[in-house]
Design a protein around this motif. Structure first.
Motif, PDB file in Angstrom:
ATOM      1  N   ASP A 160      -7.420  -3.268 -11.209  1.00  0.00           N
ATOM      2  CA  ASP A 160      -6.311  -2.861 -11.595  1.00  0.00           C
ATOM      3  C   ASP A 160      -6.439  -1.158 -12.159  1.00  0.00           C
ATOM      4  O   ASP A 160      -7.470  -0.488 -12.866  1.00  0.00           O
ATOM      5  CB  ASP A 160      -5.379  -2.515 -13.628  1.00  0.00           C
ATOM      6  N   PRO A 161      -6.421   0.208 -10.613  1.00  0.00           N
ATOM      7  CA  PRO A 161      -5.295  -0.999 -10.028  1.00  0.00           C
ATOM      8  C   PRO A 161      -5.349  -1.469  -8.570  1.00  0.00           C
ATOM      9  O   PRO A 161      -6.885  -1.447  -8.612  1.00  0.00           O
ATOM     10  CB  PRO A 161      -5.438   1.075  -9.435  1.00  0.00           C
ATOM     11  N   PRO A 162      -4.925  -1.813  -8.172  1.00  0.00           N
ATOM     12  CA  PRO A 162      -5.290  -2.783  -6.999  1.00  0.00           C
ATOM     13  C   PRO A 162      -6.356  -1.465  -5.868  1.00  0.00           C
ATOM     14  O   PRO A 162      -5.837  -0.525  -6.158  1.00  0.00           O
ATOM     15  CB  PRO A 162      -4.236  -3.665  -6.965  1.00  0.00           C
ATOM     16  N   ASN A 163      -6.953  -2.339  -4.846  1.00  0.00           N
ATOM     17  CA  ASN A 163      -7.401  -1.484  -4.519  1.00  0.00           C
ATOM     18  C   ASN A 163      -7.242  -2.337  -2.531  1.00  0.00           C
ATOM     19  O   ASN A 163      -6.409  -2.923  -2.777  1.00  0.00           O
ATOM     20  CB  ASN A 163      -8.874  -2.067  -3.902  1.00  0.00           C
ATOM     21  N   ALA A 164      -7.093  -1.759  -1.177  1.00  0.00           N
ATOM     22  CA  ALA A 164      -6.929  -2.512  -0.390  1.00  0.00           C
ATOM     23  C   ALA A 164      -7.236  -3.266   0.337  1.00  0.00           C
ATOM     24  O   ALA A 164      -7.075  -3.810   1.262  1.00  0.00           O
ATOM     25  CB  ALA A 164      -8.094  -1.729   0.895  1.00  0.00           C
ATOM     26  N   ALA A 165      -8.654  -4.255  -0.238  1.00  0.00           N
ATOM     27  CA  ALA A 165      -8.905  -5.897  -0.141  1.00  0.00           C
ATOM     28  C   ALA A 165      -7.807  -6.321  -1.019  1.00  0.00           C
ATOM     29  O   ALA A 165      -7.302  -7.614   0.219  1.00  0.00           O
ATOM     30  CB  ALA A 165     -10.290  -5.189  -0.928  1.00  0.00           C
ATOM     31  N   MET A 192       0.571  -0.992  -0.540  1.00  0.00           N
ATOM     32  CA  MET A 192      -0.167   0.114   0.104  1.00  0.00           C
ATOM     33  C   MET A 192       0.854   1.734  -0.044  1.00  0.00           C
ATOM     34  O   MET A 192       0.574   2.418  -0.609  1.00  0.00           O
ATOM     35  CB  MET A 192      -0.996   0.236   1.323  1.00  0.00           C
ATOM     36  N   LEU A 193       2.048   1.152   0.740  1.00  0.00           N
ATOM     37  CA  LEU A 193       2.671   3.012   0.705  1.00  0.00           C
ATOM     38  C   LEU A 193       3.558   2.555  -0.795  1.00  0.00           C
ATOM     39  O   LEU A 193       3.580   4.181  -0.724  1.00  0.00           O
ATOM     40  CB  LEU A 193       4.258   1.900   2.085  1.00  0.00           C
ATOM     41  N   GLU A 194       4.168   1.427  -1.493  1.00  0.00           N
ATOM     42  CA  GLU A 194       4.422   1.770  -2.353  1.00  0.00           C
ATOM     43  C   GLU A 194       2.836   2.129  -3.262  1.00  0.00           C
ATOM     44  O   GLU A 194       3.527   2.878  -4.191  1.00  0.00           O
ATOM     45  CB  GLU A 194       4.872   0.613  -2.742  1.00  0.00           C
ATOM     46  N   ARG A 195       1.772   1.436  -3.479  1.00  0.00           N
ATOM     47  CA  ARG A 195       0.799   2.654  -3.703  1.00  0.00           C
ATOM     48  C   ARG A 195       0.825   3.253  -3.874  1.00  0.00           C
ATOM     49  O   ARG A 195       0.534   4.539  -5.438  1.00  0.00           O
ATOM     50  CB  ARG A 195      -0.226   1.545  -4.122  1.00  0.00           C
ATOM     51  N   LYS A 196       0.519   4.046  -2.511  1.00  0.00           N
ATOM     52  CA  LYS A 196       0.550   5.133  -2.773  1.00  0.00           C
ATOM     53  C   LYS A 196       1.988   6.446  -3.009  1.00  0.00           C
ATOM     54  O   LYS A 196       2.298   7.412  -3.446  1.00  0.00           O
ATOM     55  CB  LYS A 196       0.402   5.712  -1.657  1.00  0.00           C
ATOM     56  N   GLY A 197       3.263   5.705  -2.945  1.00  0.00           N
ATOM     57  CA  GLY A 197       4.221   6.155  -3.407  1.00  0.00           C
ATOM     58  C   GLY A 197       5.061   7.286  -2.525  1.00  0.00           C
ATOM     59  O   GLY A 197       5.482   7.999  -2.389  1.00  0.00           O
ATOM     60  N   LEU A 198       4.889   6.712  -1.706  1.00  0.00           N
ATOM     61  CA  LEU A 198       5.082   7.046   0.009  1.00  0.00           C
ATOM     62  C   LEU A 198       6.564   5.912   0.447  1.00  0.00           C
ATOM     63  O   LEU A 198       6.264   4.292   0.162  1.00  0.00           O
ATOM     64  CB  LEU A 198       4.134   6.712   1.298  1.00  0.00           C
ATOM     65  N   ASP A 199       7.927   6.594   0.484  1.00  0.00           N
ATOM     66  CA  ASP A 199       8.525   6.291   1.416  1.00  0.00           C
ATOM     67  C   ASP A 199       9.614   5.632   1.911  1.00  0.00           C
ATOM     68  O   ASP A 199       8.190   6.741   2.982  1.00  0.00           O
ATOM     69  CB  ASP A 199       9.612   6.838   0.637  1.00  0.00           C
ATOM     70  N   TYR A 200       9.636   4.374   2.756  1.00  0.00           N
ATOM     71  CA  TYR A 200       9.504   4.248   3.494  1.00  0.00           C
ATOM     72  C   TYR A 200      10.494   2.870   4.112  1.00  0.00           C
ATOM     73  O   TYR A 200      11.455   2.585   3.232  1.00  0.00           O
ATOM     74  CB  TYR A 200       8.095   2.901   3.258  1.00  0.00           C
ATOM     75  N   ARG A 201      10.748   2.925   5.776  1.00  0.00           N
ATOM     76  CA  ARG A 201      11.790   1.825   6.129  1.00  0.00           C
ATOM     77  C   ARG A 201      11.175   0.738   6.707  1.00  0.00           C
ATOM     78  O   ARG A 201      10.525   1.081   7.918  1.00  0.00           O
ATOM     79  CB  ARG A 201      13.521   2.846   7.045  1.00  0.00           C
ATOM     80  N   ALA A 202      11.349   0.029   5.915  1.00  0.00           N
ATOM     81  CA  ALA A 202      10.902  -1.656   6.576  1.00  0.00           C
ATOM     82  C   ALA A 202      11.732  -2.198   7.675  1.00  0.00           C
ATOM     83  O   ALA A 202      12.833  -2.323   7.612  1.00  0.00           O
ATOM     84  CB  ALA A 202      10.441  -2.659   5.427  1.00  0.00           C
TER      85      ALA A 202
END
Length: 227
Positions: free
Chosen positions: A165-170, A1-11
């Motif tokens: 396409d695109p994928p959703n939260a479910a 979901m983070l990638e879908r939103k284009g948000l950088d993150y550290r796992a």
């Protein structure tokens, strides 16, 4: 979901079983993952995170704009969280207790130093986590239900609730659990060659190592045929 939103993150990967304590040392109130620190907030559980991300960055959306379609996605997301998720959870937690090599595989995969020692130390915690979902009593039912829950995922794809396409939260809620089932190779007869498996592999191509066949005793826990 983070990638879908284009948000950088550290796992940050936490050793299963020890994660409730480790989360609290990081300031989270609950002991469940996924957990995220974002925009000054601490949010836990995938459904809460999907809504927090939607609020923080509405585009691209994780939920349809149409009210009826959104209800269908939210219901599928709820089912994935409350029903589907427990199937791989019970199976993997049973293996982590009754097949100690499973704990070593997980520790090695997430980069824990001295994985053999970590697996041994984590034994009592693995038992506690398995007991939380009653895996010993429910393992037969969990294995028997694999075909049924994947049939429902296939139905959701056919209905267009997920798999678009695109994928959703479910999509994101459901395919992670399907992908977890695909790693248990004893279940191949029930999981392979169906739309649910194809969708999971498309959205989550990398999911760590597989658990090789033979960890679920064939004479006791027979992998179900596709229903």
């Amino acid at each position: 979901m983070l990638e879908r939103k284009g948000l950088d993150y550290r796992a940050i990967w936490l050793l299963p079983g020890l994660h409730p304590v480790l989360l609290r040392t990081r300031g989270f109130r609950g002991g469940t993952v996924p957990a995220i620190k974002i925009d000054g907030r601490k949010v836990q559980t995938s459904r809460a995170i999907s809504r927090a991300l939607e609020e923080l960055r509405p585009e691209p959306p994780l939920f349809p704009a149409d009210p009826q379609e959104r209800l269908e996605v939210e219901e599928a997301e709820r089912w994935g969280d409350e029903v589907l998720q427990d199937v791989p959870r019970r199976i993997v937690r049973w293996m982590s207790v009754h097949r100690p090599e499973t704990r070593e595989m997980i520790a090695r995969e997430i980069g824990v130093p001295l994985p053999k020692l970590a697996a041994w130390v984590n034994g009592p915690t693995a038992r506690y986590m398995a007991n939380k979902v009653d895996s010993d009593r429910e393992i037969r039912n969990a294995i028997a239900s694999v075909g049924e829950v994947l049939d429902h995922v296939d139905d959701l794809i056919e209905q267009g609730v997920i798999g678009g396409d695109p994928p959703n939260a479910a999509d994101f809620q459901i395919v992670t659990s399907v992908r977890a089932l695909l790693t248990v190779r004893d279940l191949d007869r029930a999981t392979q060659g169906r739309p649910a498996a194809d969708l999971a592999m498309r959205l989550v191509p990398e999911f760590g190592n597989d658990f090789p066949a033979g960890l679920l005793p064939a004479e006791v826990f027979r992998a179900p045929e596709r229903s």
